[in-house]
Write a protein that holds these residues in place. Structure first.
Motif, short mmCIF file in Angstrom:
data_model
loop_
_atom_site.label_atom_id
_atom_site.label_comp_id
_atom_site.label_asym_id
_atom_site.label_seq_id
_atom_site.Cartn_x
_atom_site.Cartn_y
_atom_site.Cartn_z
N GLN A 64 2.94 3.29 -4.46
CA GLN A 64 3.33 2.99 -3.10
C GLN A 64 4.57 2.08 -3.04
O GLN A 64 5.43 2.24 -2.19
CB GLN A 64 2.15 2.31 -2.39
CG GLN A 64 2.36 2.14 -0.91
CD GLN A 64 1.29 1.25 -0.29
OE1 GLN A 64 0.72 0.40 -0.94
NE2 GLN A 64 1.04 1.45 0.98
N GLU A 65 4.66 1.13 -3.99
CA GLU A 65 5.80 0.22 -3.98
C GLU A 65 7.09 0.96 -4.29
O GLU A 65 8.14 0.65 -3.74
CB GLU A 65 5.59 -0.91 -4.99
CG GLU A 65 4.56 -1.91 -4.51
CD GLU A 65 4.36 -3.03 -5.50
OE1 GLU A 65 5.33 -3.43 -6.16
OE2 GLU A 65 3.22 -3.50 -5.62
N ARG A 66 7.01 1.94 -5.17
CA ARG A 66 8.21 2.72 -5.50
C ARG A 66 8.67 3.49 -4.26
O ARG A 66 9.85 3.58 -3.97
CB ARG A 66 7.88 3.69 -6.64
CG ARG A 66 9.08 4.53 -7.06
CD ARG A 66 8.75 5.33 -8.30
NE ARG A 66 9.68 6.46 -8.43
CZ ARG A 66 9.41 7.54 -9.13
NH1 ARG A 66 8.27 7.67 -9.77
NH2 ARG A 66 10.29 8.52 -9.21
N ARG A 67 7.71 4.01 -3.53
CA ARG A 67 8.05 4.76 -2.33
C ARG A 67 8.68 3.85 -1.27
O ARG A 67 9.59 4.24 -0.56
CB ARG A 67 6.79 5.40 -1.76
CG ARG A 67 7.07 6.02 -0.43
CD ARG A 67 6.10 7.10 -0.13
NE ARG A 67 6.55 7.80 1.05
CZ ARG A 67 6.09 8.97 1.42
NH1 ARG A 67 5.21 9.58 0.68
NH2 ARG A 67 6.54 9.53 2.51
N LEU A 68 8.16 2.64 -1.14
CA LEU A 68 8.64 1.73 -0.10
C LEU A 68 9.87 0.95 -0.54
O LEU A 68 10.48 0.23 0.25
CB LEU A 68 7.52 0.76 0.29
CG LEU A 68 6.29 1.42 0.95
CD1 LEU A 68 5.16 0.42 1.08
CD2 LEU A 68 6.66 2.01 2.30
N ALA A 69 10.24 1.08 -1.82
CA ALA A 69 11.33 0.27 -2.36
C ALA A 69 12.63 0.46 -1.58
O ALA A 69 13.46 -0.46 -1.50
CB ALA A 69 11.55 0.61 -3.83
N LYS A 70 12.82 1.62 -0.96
CA LYS A 70 14.08 1.86 -0.26
C LYS A 70 14.23 0.95 0.96
O LYS A 70 15.34 0.77 1.46
CB LYS A 70 14.20 3.33 0.15
CG LYS A 70 13.19 3.80 1.18
CD LYS A 70 13.45 5.28 1.52
CE LYS A 70 12.40 5.82 2.47
NZ LYS A 70 12.63 7.23 2.81
N TYR A 71 13.12 0.40 1.43
CA TYR A 71 13.21 -0.50 2.58
C TYR A 71 13.43 -1.95 2.16
O TYR A 71 13.52 -2.84 3.01
CB TYR A 71 11.92 -0.44 3.41
CG TYR A 71 11.63 0.94 3.96
CD1 TYR A 71 12.50 1.53 4.87
CD2 TYR A 71 10.52 1.65 3.55
CE1 TYR A 71 12.26 2.80 5.36
CE2 TYR A 71 10.27 2.93 4.04
CZ TYR A 71 11.14 3.48 4.94
OH TYR A 71 10.90 4.74 5.42
N LEU A 72 13.45 -2.18 0.86
CA LEU A 72 13.57 -3.56 0.38
C LEU A 72 14.98 -3.85 -0.09
O LEU A 72 15.49 -3.17 -0.98
CB LEU A 72 12.59 -3.79 -0.78
CG LEU A 72 11.10 -3.58 -0.46
CD1 LEU A 72 10.27 -3.71 -1.74
CD2 LEU A 72 10.63 -4.59 0.58
N LEU B 18 11.74 9.74 -1.27
CA LEU B 18 10.31 9.41 -1.25
C LEU B 18 9.86 8.59 -2.45
O LEU B 18 8.70 8.18 -2.53
CB LEU B 18 9.48 10.70 -1.18
CG LEU B 18 9.80 11.60 0.02
CD1 LEU B 18 9.02 12.90 -0.07
CD2 LEU B 18 9.50 10.88 1.34
N GLY B 19 10.78 8.38 -3.40
CA GLY B 19 10.39 7.63 -4.58
C GLY B 19 9.33 8.34 -5.40
O GLY B 19 8.38 7.72 -5.87
N VAL B 20 9.46 9.68 -5.50
CA VAL B 20 8.53 10.44 -6.35
C VAL B 20 9.33 11.21 -7.40
O VAL B 20 10.54 11.36 -7.28
CB VAL B 20 7.68 11.46 -5.52
CG1 VAL B 20 6.81 10.72 -4.52
CG2 VAL B 20 8.57 12.48 -4.81
#
Lengths: 418, 135
Positions: A64-72, B18-20
């Motif tokens: 989940q953190e990898r997915r949300l990383a773009k907002y950080l 999506l970070g996948v």
């Protein structure tokens, strides 16, 4: 009876190390985290030095953190890492034992686009057939100062009170104070609190340079941050994050949590004086410290360590020294006062949180951090600044000061938990 | 540009947004499989624009689902997809089975029915149009 608040978890990412253990070890050894700026080409800037976090400090993100990383943004990435460490240290998983009783209060500045992105935005907006539709919708969110708090809340499943404080150098101290009050009031039992920041980018280094705040001792980066020293010439930008888990005392005792210290008092005032000058007589910092001590129910002479705001600007260092003398009287000359910014640089919105964590480490280890590079005293700064080397001190109560451009003063008191 | 190049490029945009991993994005992977939220679609479209110089929008994708039906024919007054709308969806979504729908199909759920293939097809058409205009 007033609900008491204790610190049960801590985490940090700093220019001195990727976690709290390495950071605190470097502080005890009096190491400097300052070096040439590598995050962008600063060759034409008056200031070409900063205390950067090494990128290896950031674990590769997963799930989940990898997915949300773009907002950080960069600072929020540090905040995410520090919050993960603090939650692990507190022995808490996502949502803790009741997600709606777990909140987030952090200090952060948000971020600016780098010059390359800014150039792309300008070109694209005016390029025939392109325009706004061709621009990045996520960058806007990642630059906003409020996004980090939201993402932290998502990752830790914190559904209680959540807020972000953007009061520059006082931000994370005020955020921790907000979390403190939220728990005292009974609006939450657990708060993920602290701050994160990274302003080491073209626009911010330029801005701080233009207002004359930054050291230009480019040839000797590790000597540049020298609070209270006669030869200082400004502060050194740092970056990073520090997060504490604040917990209502009975809640912590009931679950057998390890208690690092008690957060005992807070005081805050506004100078309402000038934009960047500090009041020479100490101004509102006096009442901020007094209020924090009164809130904690301690006398000035109970304080065994002061972590100063100590930016390494003449204005701050003299004003803060004057304020400490007004609050502590003759005892001001006996209490050790140090500025860890001499080693970490100035983490801006994250500074207060990191320095509070250092106060807690001082309580735990009975040792106070040094002010490195304090070699030639400024005659107007004549307190015991713990020069060059850490010192064993029996610390029972510690005070942490955070003062901001614009006049905000925030003081926090921690004491050994009994 | 070959179909395969477009497929690879679009999948890279999905994976980055999506970070996948790239291999999690197949042609028939649906937006709901990827747990895509509305801003992700904007982000994917931004990345597609950067890669292909093709501007797309959710509105265009939506138009493909509606086909020749008007808004009033596709949605009822409560905003739910009508029987005519469901028949239209079966035409454009070969795997779509109205029997398997859980609850009513509204605008928001409609969006979760998109697959990577829809975007690939749209890009391919637009690239072909651009090429024709250029020729």
């Amino acid at each position: 009876m007033k609900r008491r608040v204790v610190i049960t978890g801590m985490g940090a990412v700093s220019p001195l190390g990727p976690d709290l253990v390495s950071t605190w070890a470097a502080v005890r050894q009096g190491k400097s985290g300052v070096g040439p700026i590598t995050l962008f080409d600063a060759s034409t800037f008056p200031c070409r030095i900063a205390a950067e976090v090494r990128d290896s400090a950031l674990d590769p993100l997963t799930g989940q953190e990898r997915r949300l990383a773009k907002y950080l943004n960069r600072g929020a990435r540090f905040g995410m890492a520090a919050s993960r460490m603090a939650m692990a240290d507190a022995g808490l998983g996502p949502g803790a034992d009741a997600p709606t009783r777990l909140g987030v209060a952090v200090g952060s500045s948000g971020s600016r686009p780098d010059l390359k992105s800014l150039g792309f935005i300008c070109r694209t907006l005016t390029e025939p057939g392109r325009g706004p539709a061709a621009l990045d919708p996520v960058g806007f969110l990642s630059r906003a100062s409020s996004t980090g708090a939201s993402i932290l809340a998502i990752v830790h499943n914190a559904q209680g009170p959540t807020l972000n404080v953007s009061t520059a150098c006082a931000a994370s101290a005020q955020a921790i104070a907000a979390a403190f009050r939220i728990i005292q009031r009974g609006d939450a039992d657990l708060m993920i609190s602290g701050g994160f920041d990274s302003m080491i980018c073209e626009l911010d280094v330029l801005g701080f340079s233009l207002v004359g705040a930054l050291s230009t001792r480019n040839a000797e980066p590790q000597k540049a941050s020298r609070p209270f020293d006669r030869d200082r010439d400004g502060f050194v930008l740092g970056e990073g994050a520090a997060v504490v888990i604040l917990e209502e005392r009975a809640h912590a005792l009931a679950r057998g949590a390890k208690i690092h210290a008690e957060l005992a008092g807070y005081g805050t005032t506004m100078n309402a004086y000038r934009m960047t000058d500090s009041p020479p007589d100490g101004g509102g910092a006096v009442q901020a410290m007094e209020a924090a001590l009164a809130d904690a129910g301690v006398r000035p002479s109970d304080v065994s360590y002061i972590n100063a705001h100590g930016t390494s600007t003449a204005g701050n260092d003299r004003s803060e020294t004057a304020a400490i003398k007004r609050v502590f009287g003759d005892y001001a000359y006996q209490v050790p006062v140090s500025s860890t910014k001499s080693m970490t640089g100035h983490l801006i919105a994250a500074a207060g949180a990191l320095e509070l964590v250092f106060c807690v480490c001082s309580l735990r280890d009975q040792i106070v951090p040094p002010t490195i590079n304090y070699e030639n005293p400024d005659p107007r700064c004549d307190l015991d600044y713990v020069p060059l080397q850490a010192r064993p001190v029996a610390v029972g109560v510690a005070l942490s000061n955070s003062f901001a451009f614009g006049g905000n003063n925030a003081s926090l008191v921690v004491r050994a938990h009994r | 540009m070959t179909r395969q190049e477009i497929v690879d490029g679009v999948a890279e945009c999905f994976a980055a947004a999506l970070g996948v991993d790239r291999d999690k994005v197949a042609l028939e992977t649906s937006f709901v499989d990827l747990d895509i939220e509305s801003i992700d679609v904007l982000d994917i479209n931004f990345r597609i624009d950067a890669k292909f110089r093709i501007t797309t929008s959710l509105r265009e994708l939506r138009a493909r689902l509606l086909g020749d039906l008007t808004e009033e024919e596709f949605f009822d007054e409560k905003g739910l997809v009508t029987d005519a709308g469901l028949r239209q969806l079966q035409k454009v979504l070969p795997d779509f089975d109205p029997e398997k729908l859980e609850g009513e199909l509204d605008e928001e759920k409609l969006f979760s029915l998109f697959t990577v293939r829809h975007l690939v097809d749209l890009i391919e058409e637009k690239l072909a149009q651009t090429a024709r205009r250029g020729a």
